[in-house]
Design an enzyme around this catalytic site. Structure first.
Site, PDB file in Angstrom:
ATOM      1  N   ASP A  67      14.173 -30.338  11.429  1.00 17.35           N
ATOM      2  CA  ASP A  67      14.453 -31.394  12.393  1.00 17.35           C
ATOM      3  C   ASP A  67      13.344 -31.351  13.443  1.00 17.35           C
ATOM      4  O   ASP A  67      13.232 -30.381  14.196  1.00 17.35           O
ATOM      5  CB  ASP A  67      15.825 -31.145  13.028  1.00 17.35           C
ATOM      6  CG  ASP A  67      16.237 -32.216  14.024  1.00 17.35           C
ATOM      7  OD1 ASP A  67      15.368 -32.989  14.474  1.00 17.35           O
ATOM      8  OD2 ASP A  67      17.434 -32.270  14.364  1.00 17.35           O
ATOM      9  N   VAL A  68      12.527 -32.408  13.492  1.00 22.06           N
ATOM     10  CA  VAL A  68      11.349 -32.372  14.373  1.00 22.06           C
ATOM     11  C   VAL A  68      11.725 -32.393  15.842  1.00 22.06           C
ATOM     12  O   VAL A  68      10.862 -32.164  16.701  1.00 22.06           O
ATOM     13  CB  VAL A  68      10.377 -33.529  14.063  1.00 22.06           C
ATOM     14  CG1 VAL A  68       9.844 -33.427  12.643  1.00 22.06           C
ATOM     15  CG2 VAL A  68      11.027 -34.896  14.314  1.00 22.06           C
ATOM     16  N   ASN A  87       5.203 -38.996  11.024  1.00 19.99           N
ATOM     17  CA  ASN A  87       5.845 -40.210  10.536  1.00 19.99           C
ATOM     18  C   ASN A  87       7.327 -40.312  10.881  1.00 19.99           C
ATOM     19  O   ASN A  87       7.876 -41.411  10.881  1.00 19.99           O
ATOM     20  CB  ASN A  87       5.668 -40.266   9.008  1.00 19.99           C
ATOM     21  CG  ASN A  87       6.510 -41.325   8.358  1.00 19.99           C
ATOM     22  OD1 ASN A  87       6.269 -42.518   8.519  1.00 19.99           O
ATOM     23  ND2 ASN A  87       7.523 -40.901   7.602  1.00 19.99           N
ATOM     24  N   TYR A 122      12.943 -48.022  20.931  1.00 24.14           N
ATOM     25  CA  TYR A 122      11.934 -47.946  19.869  1.00 24.14           C
ATOM     26  C   TYR A 122      10.570 -48.410  20.394  1.00 24.14           C
ATOM     27  O   TYR A 122       9.544 -47.747  20.193  1.00 24.14           O
ATOM     28  CB  TYR A 122      12.371 -48.810  18.688  1.00 24.14           C
ATOM     29  CG  TYR A 122      11.455 -48.729  17.490  1.00 24.14           C
ATOM     30  CD1 TYR A 122      11.490 -47.625  16.638  1.00 24.14           C
ATOM     31  CD2 TYR A 122      10.572 -49.756  17.192  1.00 24.14           C
ATOM     32  CE1 TYR A 122      10.666 -47.552  15.524  1.00 24.14           C
ATOM     33  CE2 TYR A 122       9.744 -49.691  16.088  1.00 24.14           C
ATOM     34  CZ  TYR A 122       9.796 -48.590  15.255  1.00 24.14           C
ATOM     35  OH  TYR A 122       8.962 -48.517  14.158  1.00 24.14           O
ATOM     36  N   LYS A 156       7.051 -46.246  20.823  1.00 26.41           N
ATOM     37  CA  LYS A 156       5.869 -46.594  20.040  1.00 26.41           C
ATOM     38  C   LYS A 156       4.681 -46.941  20.938  1.00 26.41           C
ATOM     39  O   LYS A 156       3.525 -46.661  20.593  1.00 26.41           O
ATOM     40  CB  LYS A 156       6.182 -47.746  19.080  1.00 26.41           C
ATOM     41  CG  LYS A 156       7.139 -47.332  17.962  1.00 26.41           C
ATOM     42  CD  LYS A 156       6.631 -46.114  17.190  1.00 26.41           C
ATOM     43  CE  LYS A 156       7.519 -45.727  16.043  1.00 26.41           C
ATOM     44  NZ  LYS A 156       7.011 -44.580  15.267  1.00 26.41           N
TER      45      LYS A 156
END
Length: 260
Positions: A70-71, A97, A165, A169
């Protein structure tokens, strides 16, 4: 022949259990890379590893191995890169990613927990993986490597009801620029691929109808995810003296140019 020479080029791909991450891992394996597959779900990672093994059956093919992780958890990220180092001895590429959209709800209805989860996965996870990659790439011999961040069309232009989101980004672009600058003295290149409407599970709603800036709902064109994978491979296989700083790969007719 040394162990590192036998292994060849080595990549870590996060979010490798499906979609873009899976397609990139398979493309790299087919080109002879050894790929560490990171993701939270062991089952899908093993499916990706099997697809990579099939692709690697061609001459000069590489292979892949799963490292469930889990990043958003620093200890998992440490374990991921340790596993890659123990298995291969070096790191040539990180494809950052892993990501998630979050719920498409009015701004005032987005809970702090929902906001924080998107930030943790999309931004904090990318930072933690980049930091671990830097440590490996600075310390290995020969020194250096490449990081490719998955930005998004939303790194440039938002969709309706996508504040978390979109914010992450946009932040990814700043992360990319800082990594690129800070990596220069160590032979670490960093670029970003901004992807629009690749056909994956995450973009299924594009094919059934998704909200537009004018308040309507419309079906949007998508593109083959393998075209994204081929673009990542091109960026990854450049010599470290060259870098694709930013690349935009999108469905040609999607509503991006002129969105809103």
């Amino acid at each position: 022949m040394s162990e590192n020479e036998r292994v060849g080029r080595v990549a870590v791909v996060t979010g490798a259990g499906s979609g873009i991450g899976r397609a990139v891992a398979v493309e790299l394996a087919a080109a002879g890379w050894t790929v560490a597959l990171a993701g939270r779900r062991p089952g899908p990672l093993e499916e990706t590893a099997a697809l990579a093994a099939d692709a690697a059956a061609a001459p000069a093919g590489g292979g892949a191995f799963a490292v469930p992780s889990d990043v958003t958890r620093p200890e998992d990220v440490t374990r991921l890169f340790a596993a890659a180092g123990e298995r291969t001895g070096r790191l040539d590429l990180l494809f950052n990613n892993a990501g998630m959209f979050g719920p498409a709800v009015p701004l005032e209805e987005l809970s702090y927990e929902q906001w924080r989860l998107v930030v943790d996965v999309n931004l904090n996870g990318a930072f933690l993986c980049a930091q671990a990659a830097f440590r490996m790439m600075k310390g290995q011999d020969p020194r250096g490597g490449r990081i490719i961040n998955n930005g998004s069309i939303s790194a440039h232009t938002p969709r309706p009801q996508s504040v978390a989101y979109t914010a992450t980004k946009h932040a990814m672009t700043g992360l990319t620029k800082s990594l690129s600058l800070d990596g220069r003295p160590y032979g670490i290149a960093c670029g970003q691929i901004d992807i629009g409407n690749a056909a994956t599970e995450m973009t299924a709603r594009m094919r059934t109808g998704t909200a537009q800036a004018d308040g309507t709902t419309a079906v949007e064109p998508v593109m083959d995810v393998r075209d994204v994978a081929r673009t990542v491979r091109h960026m990854a296989e450049l010599p470290l003296e060259a870098n694709v700083q930013f690349a935009t790969v999108m469905a040609t007719a999607m509503p991006y140019i002129g969105r809103g």
